[in-house]
Enzyme design. Structure first.
Site, short mmCIF file in Angstrom:
data_model
loop_
_atom_site.label_atom_id
_atom_site.label_comp_id
_atom_site.label_asym_id
_atom_site.label_seq_id
_atom_site.Cartn_x
_atom_site.Cartn_y
_atom_site.Cartn_z
CB CYS A 1 -0.93 0.00 1.20
SG CYS A 1 -2.12 -1.35 1.13
CG HIS B 1 -3.01 3.59 2.27
ND1 HIS B 1 -3.52 3.23 1.05
CD2 HIS B 1 -3.03 2.47 3.04
CE1 HIS B 1 -3.85 1.95 1.08
NE2 HIS B 1 -3.56 1.46 2.28
CG ASN C 1 -6.45 -0.60 1.25
OD1 ASN C 1 -5.78 -0.14 0.33
ND2 ASN C 1 -5.93 -1.13 2.34
N1 ACO Z 1 -18.13 -8.48 9.75
C1 ACO Z 1 -18.52 -8.75 11.00
N2 ACO Z 1 -17.64 -9.12 11.97
C2 ACO Z 1 -16.34 -9.20 11.62
C3 ACO Z 1 -15.88 -8.93 10.33
C4 ACO Z 1 -16.82 -8.55 9.36
N3 ACO Z 1 -16.50 -8.26 8.10
N4 ACO Z 1 -14.52 -9.08 10.30
C5 ACO Z 1 -14.16 -9.44 11.53
N5 ACO Z 1 -15.24 -9.52 12.34
C6 ACO Z 1 -15.28 -9.87 13.76
C7 ACO Z 1 -14.07 -10.64 14.20
O1 ACO Z 1 -14.22 -12.00 13.94
C8 ACO Z 1 -14.03 -10.31 15.68
O2 ACO Z 1 -14.96 -11.13 16.33
P1 ACO Z 1 -14.65 -11.72 17.80
O3 ACO Z 1 -14.53 -10.54 18.69
O4 ACO Z 1 -15.86 -12.57 18.07
O5 ACO Z 1 -13.38 -12.50 17.67
C9 ACO Z 1 -14.54 -8.87 15.76
O6 ACO Z 1 -15.25 -8.65 14.53
C10 ACO Z 1 -13.45 -7.82 15.91
O7 ACO Z 1 -12.41 -8.07 14.96
P2 ACO Z 1 -11.14 -7.14 14.86
O8 ACO Z 1 -10.21 -7.71 13.83
O9 ACO Z 1 -10.60 -6.87 16.22
O10 ACO Z 1 -11.80 -5.79 14.29
P3 ACO Z 1 -11.14 -4.38 14.11
O11 ACO Z 1 -11.90 -3.35 14.83
O12 ACO Z 1 -9.66 -4.40 14.31
O13 ACO Z 1 -11.40 -4.07 12.55
C11 ACO Z 1 -10.12 -4.06 10.49
C12 ACO Z 1 -10.83 -4.92 11.56
C13 ACO Z 1 -11.17 -3.19 9.85
C14 ACO Z 1 -9.47 -4.99 9.48
C15 ACO Z 1 -9.05 -3.16 11.15
O14 ACO Z 1 -8.29 -3.92 12.06
C16 ACO Z 1 -8.11 -2.49 10.18
O15 ACO Z 1 -8.50 -1.63 9.41
N6 ACO Z 1 -6.79 -2.84 10.25
C17 ACO Z 1 -5.75 -2.14 9.47
C18 ACO Z 1 -5.74 -2.49 8.02
C19 ACO Z 1 -4.58 -1.82 7.34
O16 ACO Z 1 -4.32 -0.65 7.56
N7 ACO Z 1 -3.83 -2.54 6.53
C20 ACO Z 1 -2.62 -1.97 5.93
C21 ACO Z 1 -2.77 -1.62 4.56
S1 ACO Z 1 -3.29 -2.96 3.52
C22 ACO Z 1 -1.93 -3.49 2.60
O17 ACO Z 1 -0.84 -3.11 2.75
C23 ACO Z 1 -2.20 -4.51 1.53
#
Ligand code: ACO
Length: 316
Positions: free
Chosen positions: A114, A243, A273
């Site tokens: 990214c 980003h 993204n």
């Molecule tokens: N719908 C419903 N529930 C979901 C979903 C979904 N799509 N995805 C995960 N959950 C659940 C999980 O299973 C978890 O359930 P549990 O508590 O029963 O275990 C709960 O939701 C919380 O999951 P988290 O992973 O803790 O959720 P979080 O608030 O962290 O959000 C997200 C997830 C959106 C992916 C976030 O962590 C994020 O944006 N991370 C950074 C991404 C990023 O910046 N990546 C870098 C760039 S990408 C690249 O370089 C290719």
């Protein structure tokens, strides 16, 4: 004579097909409200079967060339950032060169996930400042939809397809003020995409929550580094072009800069993204809709797999 890299054109392309959160919630166990609250995303674009990173890059690049009003033959370097190349080789840069018919340029790809567009801007700036190249095309182009596991609700909600382009030329007036790029391979397991030669090949794997925490801290540090290097304060930044990974990560960076969200170019809601394309797509949007004006100071930043991260401070 000191030369700066001046932005003379921008471009962007998004595929026609829109995939909404509602549609996704019919195939995986998720909901529009969960996705929107956690990420800020409502829909993303999905490339058609005959679209590739090079075909989308061509459209974005042609827009940038048209805006600049230059003869494409004057481009002497083409840098394409992509994690989803058309082929392992030739590079997507070479394929773009062929599409544009720019025979005299040298073309290559870079892979910084990214952060790819920021790495591309940094390389372009070094070439221009050293006098090695005069006019450089930087493109970020991605068909993320082809490396997403559409059964994995933790990742398939995040990504979209598209291409962004910027054309730079050597100028005596200020342009890119500084670029800062970093990487740390220690974090491989938090975010990766296996190659076709590995088991479970092909799909993005991410420990989102852990990535989130590192991203917020790291982007905070890159803001400080960029301001310090230019002896500037937060008040000197007119626009943040981040980003587009997650609205909560972006809000944290804006807060660090004491910027209101009105000074942040956001494209996430309807694009998701788009990995290396996202910063240049957002920059293009801000330029074309007239928000980013000549003479203003714009901070572009990104964070991605590797981990990689970086910034470019531009006097537009
Ligand atoms: N719908 C419903 N529930 C979901 C979903 C979904 N799509 N995805 C995960 N959950 C659940 C999980 O299973 C978890 O359930 P549990 O508590 O029963 O275990 C709960 O939701 C919380 O999951 P988290 O992973 O803790 O959720 P979080 O608030 O962290 O959000 C997200 C997830 C959106 C992916 C976030 O962590 C994020 O944006 N991370 C950074 C991404 C990023 O910046 N990546 C870098 C760039 S990408 C690249 O370089 C290719």
């Amino acid at each position: 004579m000191t030369y700066y890299s001046k932005v003379i054109g921008t471009g962007g392309y998004l595929p026609e097909k829109i995939l909404t959160n509602e549609e996704l919630s019919e195939t995986v166990d998720t909901s529009d409200s969960w996705i929107y609250e956690r990420t800020g995303i409502k829909s993303r674009r999905i490339a058609a079967a005959d679209e590739t990173s090079s075909s989308m890059a061509e459209i974005a690049a042609r827009q940038a060339i048209e805006m600049a009003g230059i003869d494409p033959e004057t481009i002497d370097l083409i840098i394409v950032a992509t994690g989803t190349p058309d082929r392992v080789y030739p590079s997507t840069g070479c394929l773009l060169q062929k599409r544009l018919g720019v025979k005299h340029a040298v073309a290559f790809d870079i892979q910084a996930a990214c952060s790819g567009s920021i790495f591309g801007l940094s390389i372009a700036d070094q070439y221009i400042k050293s006098g090695t190249a005069k006019t450089v095309l930087v493109v970020g182009s991605e068909v993320c939809s082809r490396i997403v596991d559409w059964t994995d609700r933790t990742t398939c909600i995040l990504f979209g397809d598209g291409a962004g382009a910027v054309l730079l030329t050597a100028a005596e007036e200020k342009g890119i003020l500084s670029t800062h790029i970093h990487s740390d391979g220690e974090y491989e397991e938090l975010l990766y995409c296996p190659t076709s030669t590995e088991q479970k090949a092909g799909y993005i794997s991410m420990r989102g929550n852990e990535v989130f925490k590192v991203a917020v801290n790291t982007l905070g540090r890159i803001v400080d580094e960029t301001l310090e290097a230019n002896d500037l304060g937060q008040e000197h930044i007119d626009w943040l072009v981040p980003h587009q990974a997650n609205s909560r990560i972006i809000a944290a960076t804006a807060k660090k800069l004491k910027l209101s969200m009105d000074q942040v170019i956001m494209t996430l809601e309807n694009q998701g993204n788009t990995s290396s394309a996202s910063v240049l797509l957002a920059f293009n949007e801000g330029v074309r809709d007239g928000r980013i004006q000549r003479g203003q100071v714009v901070l572009l930043e990104a964070f991605g797999a590797g981990f990689t991260w970086g910034s470019a401070l531009i006097k537009y």
